[in-house]
Design a protein around this motif. Structure first.
Motif, PDB file in Angstrom:
ATOM      1  N   CYS A 170       7.810   1.477   5.468  1.00 15.44           N
ATOM      2  CA  CYS A 170       6.819   2.273   4.751  1.00 15.44           C
ATOM      3  C   CYS A 170       7.044   3.777   4.845  1.00 15.44           C
ATOM      4  O   CYS A 170       6.596   4.521   3.982  1.00 15.44           O
ATOM      5  CB  CYS A 170       5.436   1.931   5.270  1.00 15.44           C
ATOM      6  N   ALA A 192       0.786  -1.238   0.000  1.00 15.56           N
ATOM      7  CA  ALA A 192       0.000   0.000   0.000  1.00 15.56           C
ATOM      8  C   ALA A 192       0.820   1.291   0.000  1.00 15.56           C
ATOM      9  O   ALA A 192       0.649   2.142  -0.891  1.00 15.56           O
ATOM     10  CB  ALA A 192      -0.956  -0.021   1.189  1.00 15.56           C
ATOM     11  N   SER A 193       1.722   1.443   0.985  1.00 17.72           N
ATOM     12  CA  SER A 193       2.434   2.715   1.101  1.00 17.72           C
ATOM     13  C   SER A 193       3.335   2.950  -0.113  1.00 17.72           C
ATOM     14  O   SER A 193       3.420   4.060  -0.640  1.00 17.72           O
ATOM     15  CB  SER A 193       3.263   2.744   2.381  1.00 17.72           C
ATOM     16  N   TRP A 221       2.860   1.726  -3.012  1.00 18.34           N
ATOM     17  CA  TRP A 221       1.983   1.973  -4.165  1.00 18.34           C
ATOM     18  C   TRP A 221       1.582   3.447  -4.209  1.00 18.34           C
ATOM     19  O   TRP A 221       1.630   4.093  -5.254  1.00 18.34           O
ATOM     20  CB  TRP A 221       0.748   1.069  -4.095  1.00 18.34           C
ATOM     21  N   ILE A 222       1.203   3.973  -3.040  1.00 18.57           N
ATOM     22  CA  ILE A 222       0.835   5.393  -2.977  1.00 18.57           C
ATOM     23  C   ILE A 222       2.014   6.258  -3.434  1.00 18.57           C
ATOM     24  O   ILE A 222       1.848   7.269  -4.113  1.00 18.57           O
ATOM     25  CB  ILE A 222       0.404   5.773  -1.535  1.00 18.57           C
TER      26      ILE A 222
END
Lengths: 188, 424
Positions: free
Chosen positions: A150, A108-109, A111-112
């Motif tokens: 992250c 997630a992180s 990807w952001i």
């Protein structure tokens, strides 16, 4: 039962059974010693399947069918049980990989923070998709779940090292550096 | 008064506190004190201290320990296991604790092992944490040479060995029964509960599995007592915690703060707020398997029950911030791809359900979504939800999806109506 198989299928199976592994189906004394060392921490040898796989992979680069069989024999466990362990973990390789495995974090992180763009950049530069090895045999690109760094995303892991706060130029520099290391090695 | 027990030995440089530095800063005092106490009294102290599991579930740690059978007739061999398989998307707190203050973890494990009567402990660490594993192995040697672990600790009868088990990359190993199967050398598939590990765990023996940060809370709780520990929290919950923020904020990182610190303080003050030109659209309060919350929730305190009542979970307490230029559908797709990949494949709703959800999310993100897809996603979330699966992986995967459907419904509808991702 073999009558149920098409001849081509049998041919494919026979081909895949020819193990391209250069190592024999026995463990070296050093491998056995390292496995025994780990086994002393557990309730018997049957518990150290993963440790044994890691040790053998450290020496041989990957786990071939004959290496798998040799480990299973040594630990006195069914080879199917060990295969179940070997195929379960992303850090155990059941096929040959490049000298440098790039684990690009895709969670997630990261990807952001743009890991998809970095993946495209690596793929373009090395001419490989995730899961493939570059033509010179140096790099394998793998996508990995969260690497737990992250706050420094995007990140990747190569060998034992983390590379953090990445952008395309940092990736270019890393690839060049590793290429140089292997070019120096092969010229000696 | 000590207010940062978890990070007091952590300096700005990237080195670990070695045994000399650790001891100079009152290291192993908690263990020394615990060793002079009756095991039952330690369990009571930890229970009343109000420490709740920092891995995400938030269960009372002392209560968990109290389920281990004790006294005559109970099995002699017991195990203490540290869950250091940190792999929850957006979580980076245990890495910090293990790399920078490995002795704190060892001390916490020693106290826990003594309290439940375990003579062997394992630190189950993910294979990617090379540095943390090396530093822990070194710390174990240091602690052994000083007599804090090993045979006849403090010249008494009690002996304890702690080993590092390096895993090899698999999210489900963080589920404690899957972790135990992996430690036994098996494929890491979760076990049916009951029996719970406290009764029948590693090799069928009573076993307590706690998270890294949970163990790190123990030494000071024992050394400085219940009142001090409860006083650390500023809300309902006791103690301090490592909170973190990742995403497009000005100063991503991790900080030790009182339990009950407000989310706004963590994001705006410690993480410096959003980067210029960006607005906060939503956030995952404690990892990829927690429900999204929105700007309306910023003033909530980070307490387990408060975040629970708001419809999410505090989880690992490491916040992933989503800004208004990041596509919520894309992020949910990314999260679900992770869970689909990490499914162990044992039970059908998870193994087959998650890839199906990925397919639906992918087509919405591609601009090929159908008007009925939102209802379908809702139904899928129910089918992989609590009670339908063998372990908590798929229900956890459903949390960000179902909360995103509520909070960001407009974004989902826009994708379908416009036939493309409006963020690209």
């Amino acid at each position: 039962m073999s009558s149920l198989l098409e001849p081509e299928a049998i041919e494919v199976m026979e081909r895949s059974n020819k193990d391209p592994d250069q190592f024999s189906g026995t463990l070296t004394d050093e491998e056995k010693r390292e496995i025994d060392e780990e086994a002393a921490h557990y309730e018997g040898k049957s518990s150290v399947g993963l440790e044994a796989l890691r040790i053998v992979q450290k020496h041989r680069g990957w786990i071939s069918d004959s290496s798998l069989q040799a480990i299973a024999n040594y630990l006195e466990i069914p080879v199917a049980q060990l295969e179940g362990v070997a195929t379960y973990f992303q850090l155990i390789f059941r096929q040959p990989v490049g000298k440098e495995v790039i684990y690009l974090c895709k969670s997630a992180s990261c990807w952001i923070m743009g890991c998809d763009q970095l993946q495209k950049h690596i793929s373009q530069r090395l001419q490989i998709e995730p899961g493939q090895t570059s033509a010179d045999g140096i790099f394998t690109l793998l996508e990995t779940p969260c690497l737990g760094d992250c706050d420094k995303a995007p990140v990747l892991m190569l060998g034992d090292e983390m590379y953090r706060n990445l952008d395309e130029s940092a990736i270019d520099a890393l690839i060049e550096k590793k290429k140089q290391v292997h070019a120096d090695k092969s010229s000696h | 008064m000590l207010t940062n027990p978890l990070t007091k030995n952590i300096t700005k440089d990237n080195i670990a506190a070695d045994i000399t530095r650790y001891l100079a800063n009152d290291g192993y005092q908690g263990w020394r004190k615990a060793h002079s106490m009756a095991p039952d009294d330690i369990i009571t102290l930890v229970k009343e201290g109000g420490l709740r599991g920092r891995g995400g579930a938030g269960f009372n740690t002392g209560l968990k320990w109290s389920f281990v059978p004790r006294g005559e007739g109970s099995p002699k061999q017991k195990f203490i296991v540290c869950n250091a398989d940190e792999m929850e998307p957006g979580t980076f707190k245990d890495r910090l604790l293990m790399e920078r203050d490995p002795h704190l973890l060892l001390e916490g494990m020693a106290i826990a092992a003594y309290a439940i009567g375990a003579s062997v402990g394992y630190i189950f660490i993910r294979g990617e944490y090379h540095l943390a594993a090396e530093r822990l192995e070194l710390a174990i040697e240091e602690a052994r040479s000083r007599g804090f672990i090993g045979n006849n600790i403090f010249n008494g009868e009690y002996s304890l060995e702690i080993f590092v088990h390096r895993s090899a990359g698999n999210y489900i190993c963080g589920e404690e029964t899957a972790l135990l199967n992996a430690l036994e050398g098996r494929r890491a598939i979760p076990r049916a509960k009951p029996p719970f590990p406290q009764v029948s765990g590693l090799w069928g023996k009573p076993t307590v599995v706690n998270n890294v940060e949970t163990f790190c809370n123990i030494p000071h709780l024992v050394a400085l007592g219940i009142d001090w520990y409860r006083g650390l929290g500023v809300g309902q919950d006791a103690g301090s915690k490592i909170f973190g923020v990742s995403g497009k904020v000005k100063n991503p990182g991790a900080w030790e703060l009182p339990m009950g610190t407000s989310i706004r303080e963590i994001i705006e003050q410690h993480a410096g707020g959003m980067r210029d030109g960006l607005r906060l659209k939503g956030f995952l309060p404690g990892g990829g398997s927690t429900d999204f919350l929105g700007p309306d929730h910023l003033d909530l305190p980070m307490d387990y029950d408060v975040i629970g009542k708001a419809g999410s979970r505090m989880g690992t307490g490491t916040i992933t911030v989503m800004d208004d230029k990041t596509c919520p559908v894309g992020l949910v797709l990314n999260l679900t791809q992770f869970f689909a990949r990490e499914s162990c494949g044992w039970c059908t709703p998870c193994r087959d359900g998650l890839p199906w959800v990925v397919k639906v999310l992918q087509r919405i993100e591609n601009g090929e979504g159908l008007p009925e897809d939102l209802e379908l996603l809702q139904e899928q979330c129910e089918r992989i939800g609590p009670g339908k699966t063998f372990c908590a992986l798929a229900p956890g995967a459903a949390e960000p999806i179902q909360s995103a459907l509520k909070l960001f419904e407009r974004d989902f509808l826009d994708h379908i109506k416009k036939g493309c991702c409006p963020y690209k």
